[in-house]
Design a protein around this motif. Structure first.
Motif, PDB file in Angstrom:
ATOM      1  N   ASP A  39       0.749  -0.984   0.058  1.00  0.00           N
ATOM      2  CA  ASP A  39       0.196  -0.089  -0.120  1.00  0.00           C
ATOM      3  C   ASP A  39       0.780   1.082   0.141  1.00  0.00           C
ATOM      4  O   ASP A  39       2.143   1.222  -0.184  1.00  0.00           O
ATOM      5  CB  ASP A  39      -1.070  -0.050   1.063  1.00  0.00           C
ATOM      6  N   ASP A  40       0.380   2.431   0.176  1.00  0.00           N
ATOM      7  CA  ASP A  40       1.226   3.686   0.207  1.00  0.00           C
ATOM      8  C   ASP A  40       2.284   3.742   1.196  1.00  0.00           C
ATOM      9  O   ASP A  40       3.091   4.742   1.032  1.00  0.00           O
ATOM     10  CB  ASP A  40       0.333   4.778   0.412  1.00  0.00           C
ATOM     11  N   VAL A  41       2.270   2.858   2.454  1.00  0.00           N
ATOM     12  CA  VAL A  41       3.028   3.139   3.479  1.00  0.00           C
ATOM     13  C   VAL A  41       3.861   1.937   3.939  1.00  0.00           C
ATOM     14  O   VAL A  41       4.790   1.931   4.558  1.00  0.00           O
ATOM     15  CB  VAL A  41       2.515   3.639   4.660  1.00  0.00           C
ATOM     16  N   SER A  42       3.541   0.801   3.166  1.00  0.00           N
ATOM     17  CA  SER A  42       4.225  -0.492   3.538  1.00  0.00           C
ATOM     18  C   SER A  42       4.230  -1.424   2.362  1.00  0.00           C
ATOM     19  O   SER A  42       3.349  -1.518   1.440  1.00  0.00           O
ATOM     20  CB  SER A  42       3.774  -1.102   4.712  1.00  0.00           C
ATOM     21  N   CYS A  43       5.054  -2.256   2.387  1.00  0.00           N
ATOM     22  CA  CYS A  43       5.263  -3.451   1.444  1.00  0.00           C
ATOM     23  C   CYS A  43       5.647  -4.804   2.006  1.00  0.00           C
ATOM     24  O   CYS A  43       6.478  -4.702   2.711  1.00  0.00           O
ATOM     25  CB  CYS A  43       6.481  -3.125   0.178  1.00  0.00           C
ATOM     26  N   LEU A  44       4.730  -5.579   2.254  1.00  0.00           N
ATOM     27  CA  LEU A  44       5.037  -7.010   2.978  1.00  0.00           C
ATOM     28  C   LEU A  44       5.386  -7.999   1.936  1.00  0.00           C
ATOM     29  O   LEU A  44       4.738  -8.242   1.118  1.00  0.00           O
ATOM     30  CB  LEU A  44       3.909  -7.423   3.755  1.00  0.00           C
ATOM     31  N   ILE A  45       6.752  -8.448   2.179  1.00  0.00           N
ATOM     32  CA  ILE A  45       7.367  -9.529   1.178  1.00  0.00           C
ATOM     33  C   ILE A  45       7.444 -10.860   1.744  1.00  0.00           C
ATOM     34  O   ILE A  45       7.996 -11.005   3.066  1.00  0.00           O
ATOM     35  CB  ILE A  45       8.758  -8.865   0.825  1.00  0.00           C
ATOM     36  N   GLY A  46       7.076 -11.944   1.195  1.00  0.00           N
ATOM     37  CA  GLY A  46       7.252 -13.252   1.925  1.00  0.00           C
ATOM     38  C   GLY A  46       8.680 -13.798   1.356  1.00  0.00           C
ATOM     39  O   GLY A  46       8.961 -13.871   0.309  1.00  0.00           O
ATOM     40  N   LEU A  47       9.678 -14.136   2.464  1.00  0.00           N
ATOM     41  CA  LEU A  47      10.863 -14.841   2.181  1.00  0.00           C
ATOM     42  C   LEU A  47      10.912 -16.220   2.926  1.00  0.00           C
ATOM     43  O   LEU A  47      11.220 -16.324   3.993  1.00  0.00           O
ATOM     44  CB  LEU A  47      12.038 -13.770   2.755  1.00  0.00           C
ATOM     45  N   GLY A  48      10.513 -17.022   1.990  1.00  0.00           N
ATOM     46  CA  GLY A  48      10.326 -18.598   2.733  1.00  0.00           C
ATOM     47  C   GLY A  48       9.464 -18.433   3.703  1.00  0.00           C
ATOM     48  O   GLY A  48       8.000 -17.964   3.675  1.00  0.00           O
ATOM     49  N   ASN A  49       9.807 -18.662   4.957  1.00  0.00           N
ATOM     50  CA  ASN A  49       8.972 -18.930   6.289  1.00  0.00           C
ATOM     51  C   ASN A  49       9.105 -17.554   7.025  1.00  0.00           C
ATOM     52  O   ASN A  49       8.382 -17.480   8.203  1.00  0.00           O
ATOM     53  CB  ASN A  49       9.548 -20.037   7.320  1.00  0.00           C
ATOM     54  N   LEU A  50       9.541 -16.337   6.320  1.00  0.00           N
ATOM     55  CA  LEU A  50       9.539 -15.233   7.113  1.00  0.00           C
ATOM     56  C   LEU A  50       8.969 -14.170   6.141  1.00  0.00           C
ATOM     57  O   LEU A  50       9.161 -14.202   5.075  1.00  0.00           O
ATOM     58  CB  LEU A  50      11.202 -14.787   7.117  1.00  0.00           C
ATOM     59  N   MET A  51       8.300 -13.192   6.774  1.00  0.00           N
ATOM     60  CA  MET A  51       7.751 -12.098   6.201  1.00  0.00           C
ATOM     61  C   MET A  51       8.670 -10.936   6.512  1.00  0.00           C
ATOM     62  O   MET A  51       9.267 -10.404   7.655  1.00  0.00           O
ATOM     63  CB  MET A  51       6.409 -11.742   6.583  1.00  0.00           C
ATOM     64  N   LEU A  52       8.880 -10.022   5.439  1.00  0.00           N
ATOM     65  CA  LEU A  52       9.780  -8.726   5.511  1.00  0.00           C
ATOM     66  C   LEU A  52       8.983  -7.641   5.323  1.00  0.00           C
ATOM     67  O   LEU A  52       8.257  -7.518   4.241  1.00  0.00           O
ATOM     68  CB  LEU A  52      10.736  -8.711   4.813  1.00  0.00           C
TER      69      LEU A  52
END
Length: 133
Positions: A39-52
């Motif tokens: 969205d305008d303030v965040s980006c949630l990225i999946g890296l395997g079993n972890l989210m960044l």
């Protein structure tokens, strides 16, 4: 399991970033990923079993108050390490993407070969390979 045992399952690392567009582009280019939310303030990225979670620093205050959000020029306060099989190969791949190394590859006295690079907001990532004894 005791309540304190549940602290062993790291789910998400949130990085406070100065420019969401630059940071999201960096992570989408460097890491194998799935964009889970943006969205305008965040980006949630999946890296395997972890989210960044990349979060604009201007939005971070309420998450860590009463502590202040540090600026990029305040210096590094953490190091995120990724274990790899071949540090030199990863370094070459980073350099082909135009990502400069902060240091390395270096054989460390504790039995690892390491190199480090930073994202656009100054978060430092280390890649580490175990050396043969």
């Amino acid at each position: 399991m005791t309540p304190i045992d549940s602290l062993s399952a790291v789910e998400t690392i949130t990085l406070f970033v100065d420019d969401l567009s630059d940071s999201a582009s960096f992570y989408k280019d460097v890491f194998p990923h799935d964009v889970l939310h943006e969205d305008d303030v965040s980006c949630l990225i999946g890296l395997g079993n972890l989210m960044l979670n990349l979060l604009l620093a201007s939005e971070a205050g309420m998450l860590i108050e009463p502590l202040p959000v540090a600026t990029r020029d305040a210096g590094s306060r953490m190091l995120l390490t990724i274990k790899v099989d071949g540090v030199d190969d990863v370094c070459e791949a980073l350099e082909r993407r135009g990502i400069p190394l902060l240091n390395g590859p270096i054989d460390r006295p504790w039995g690892r070969r390491t190199a480090a690079f930073a994202d656009p907001s100054g978060h430092v990532w280390e890649i580490a390979q175990e050396l043969e004894p």
